[in-house]
Design an enzyme around this catalytic site. Structure first.
Site, short mmCIF file in Angstrom:
data_model
loop_
_atom_site.label_atom_id
_atom_site.label_comp_id
_atom_site.label_asym_id
_atom_site.label_seq_id
_atom_site.Cartn_x
_atom_site.Cartn_y
_atom_site.Cartn_z
N LYS A 57 85.32 23.14 57.60
CA LYS A 57 86.65 22.92 57.09
C LYS A 57 86.86 23.67 55.72
CE LYS A 57 87.65 18.36 59.01
NZ LYS A 57 88.71 18.29 59.69
N HIS B 202 79.41 13.55 58.73
CA HIS B 202 80.47 14.23 58.17
C HIS B 202 80.42 13.69 56.67
CE1 HIS B 202 81.65 15.54 61.86
NE2 HIS B 202 82.40 14.50 62.20
C1 BG6 Z 1 84.27 13.35 65.20
C2 BG6 Z 1 84.28 12.18 65.42
O1 BG6 Z 1 83.06 14.02 64.61
O2 BG6 Z 1 85.08 13.75 64.13
C3 BG6 Z 1 85.46 11.51 65.79
O3 BG6 Z 1 83.34 11.66 66.56
C4 BG6 Z 1 86.59 11.76 64.78
O4 BG6 Z 1 85.41 10.01 66.21
C5 BG6 Z 1 86.64 13.28 64.41
O5 BG6 Z 1 87.65 11.60 65.35
C6 BG6 Z 1 87.37 13.56 63.30
O6 BG6 Z 1 87.44 14.89 62.90
P1 BG6 Z 1 88.65 15.49 62.05
O7 BG6 Z 1 88.34 17.36 62.02
O8 BG6 Z 1 89.76 15.24 62.89
O9 BG6 Z 1 88.85 14.80 60.87
#
Ligand code: BG6
Length: 468
Positions: A159, A217
């Site tokens: 990102k 994350h």
């Molecule tokens: C994924 C998770 O890694 O990231 C999901 O497994 C989550 O549960 C997603 O919804 C969120 O990603 P982003 O980019 O939409 O914030």
């Protein structure tokens, strides 16, 4: 995400002309059937206004399909036969499977002769479900690939705003001198989603928000916020600094887990005006899996001594809202206070918003215009950098575009190294063990709320509050 990203890369001329994609899954499809499926998905995901038939055809014509299931040698031989004349050109394998299949799939690839000294392998998180299983995965893959050819994907690193954190910290003189416990009061990281299970029941139940979002994350974001300045922007220097942070996270005991973390699970409610079901209703059975987690932690090193880091993430929150908030300390002495400290002075706050819009906002105190007959009046105002406006006209890329291109070109800076994943799990395991020992259960919250009220109490006990 993957095909849409490849489509964008191809449309921008970033993939080699004779690039080839061998897609694999357990079900049987002919090349044409699979291409048709991808085409439908592309049109849906990219949106009709950006879907370009010629570009889509160019991508589809490069896709072939081979059914493959780990352990089935004949199927992997079929893959090998389709790339037989291209092996020396370089091969990147992208595994988006449950982690238990990473090792067996890699072994099947090796048995079919597809693992050469130049083959790269990417694995989509999660890498295991705890430290022990992540080590098994890493050992199995490590037996076949050198670490510099293993690409552990955490799409948050793709990102723009996450990368921008590095630019902000190390490309400006303004922040780094203040980026420590002397000037920073606390840090908040929030990743709120409005979605629920999205048909991922079989993956999500028993995994939960801590393993799904925090382990990867959020800890990656935290490590970038908290790392020491790397000597240069290269894969070793950056990841060396990140792993030091991850290893400095204070492990949880049962008592700390009880005091400093909250687990929640959404019940029925309304999100964006829409009535939605509760988690167990969607699942069809009772469950203690958390869909929300809030926690407070510390990084036990010199830079961050005494600075709490508050993390929270959840599904079925009121808005899709992800941000990092750095709260600075109050000024040492207010010259404006007539009756004691304060008089409207708010500490500076830096807000780095990832979603829905990317922007960076710094709040500062300014004088309200006026004659000040009753004393100088100050008001908090924001210095805003809207990245969408500053870089208007530049398409915001899908995180996977960057990561796929880096994989193809062999740059591992934005991928997670083995020691990072293991340090992440080690800390997560301490919290899970604490939850078991202290019997911390998932507390219900109504969909459309920021988790259970205990999550608010968690931060308010310290005299702070969640930024919303
Ligand atoms: C994924 C998770 O890694 O990231 C999901 O497994 C989550 O549960 C997603 O919804 C969120 O990603 P982003 O980019 O939409 O914030």
């Amino acid at each position: 995400m993957l095909f849409a990203s490849l489509y964008n890369l191809m449309r921008d001329g970033l993939l080699p002309d004779d690039f080839m994609i061998v897609a694999s899954g357990r079900s049987e499809h002919s090349d044409d059937e699979f291409r048709a499926e991808v085409d439908v998905a592309l049109a849906q995901y990219i949106g009709q206004e950006h879907y370009d038939r010629v570009a889509a055809q160019a991508l589809l014509s490069r896709i072939v399909y081979c059914a493959a299931e780990a352990g089935k040698g004949d199927q992997f031989a079929c893959i090998a036969s389709r790339v037989a004349d291209r092996k020396d050109r370089g091969l990147a394998v992208y595994m988006s499977t449950p982690p238990s299949l990473f090792g067996p799939t890699a072994q099947s690839l090796a048995a079919a002769g597809l693992v050469t000294p130049s083959t790269r392998i990417a694995m989509e998180k999660p890498i295991g479900k705890d430290l022990a299983s992540s080590k098994e995965v890493n050992n199995a893959i490590g037996a076949l690939f050198e670490e510099d050819r293993i690409f552990r994907v955490d799409h948050y690193l793709g990102k723009e705003t996450v990368q921008n954190l590095i630019a902000l910290r190390f490309g400006n003189m303004l922040f780094e001198p203040l980026w420590n416990a002397n000037a920073i009061d606390h840090v908040q990281i929030t990743v709120g989603e409005t979605v629920g299970l999205e048909g991922r029941v079989s993956y999500y139940d028993g995994v939960g928000a801590l393993r799904d979002m925090v382990q990867n994350h959020m800890l990656q974001i935290l490590s970038i916020i908290a790392m020491e300045p790397p000597a240069r922007y290269d894969p070793t220097a950056v990841r060396d600094e990140k792993v030091k942070v991850l290893r400095s996270l204070r492990p949880f005991t049962a008592e700390m887990a009880k005091q400093n973390s909250v687990r929640g699970q959404y019940g029925g409610g309304a999100v964006n005006g829409e009535i939605v079901k509760g988690y167990t209703e969607e699942l069809g059975q009772a469950s203690d899996t958390e869909t929300f987690v809030a926690l407070k932690t510390h990084i036990d090193n010199w830079r961050w001594a005494g600075v709490p880091f508050y993390l929270r993430t959840g599904k079925r929150m009121p808005t899709r809202h992800s941000e990092i908030m750095i709260r600075f300390k109050p000024v040492a002495h207010s010259i404006f206070a007539k009756n004691g400290f304060g008089s409207g002075l708010e500490p500076n706050t830096l807000i780095i918003r990832l979603q829905p819009q990317e922007n960076i906002r710094l709040t500062v105190m300014a004088k309200e215009p006026g004659l000040d007959r009753g004393g100088v009046k100050l008001r908090e105002v924001g210095l805003d950098v809207s990245l969408t406006t500053a870089f208007a006209g530049q398409r915001r890329r899908i995180a996977y575009e960057r990561l796929l291109l880096d994989l193809i070109e062999g740059d591992p800076t934005l991928f997670v190294r083995r020691d990072e994943v293991e340090a992440q799990w080690q800390w997560i395991d301490s919290l899970i063990a604490g939850w078991h020992e202290a019997e911390v259960k998932a507390v219900p919250y109504a969909a459309g709320n920021w988790g259970p009220s205990s999550a608010i109490a968690l931060i308010e006990r310290d005299g702070a509050s969640w930024h919303e």
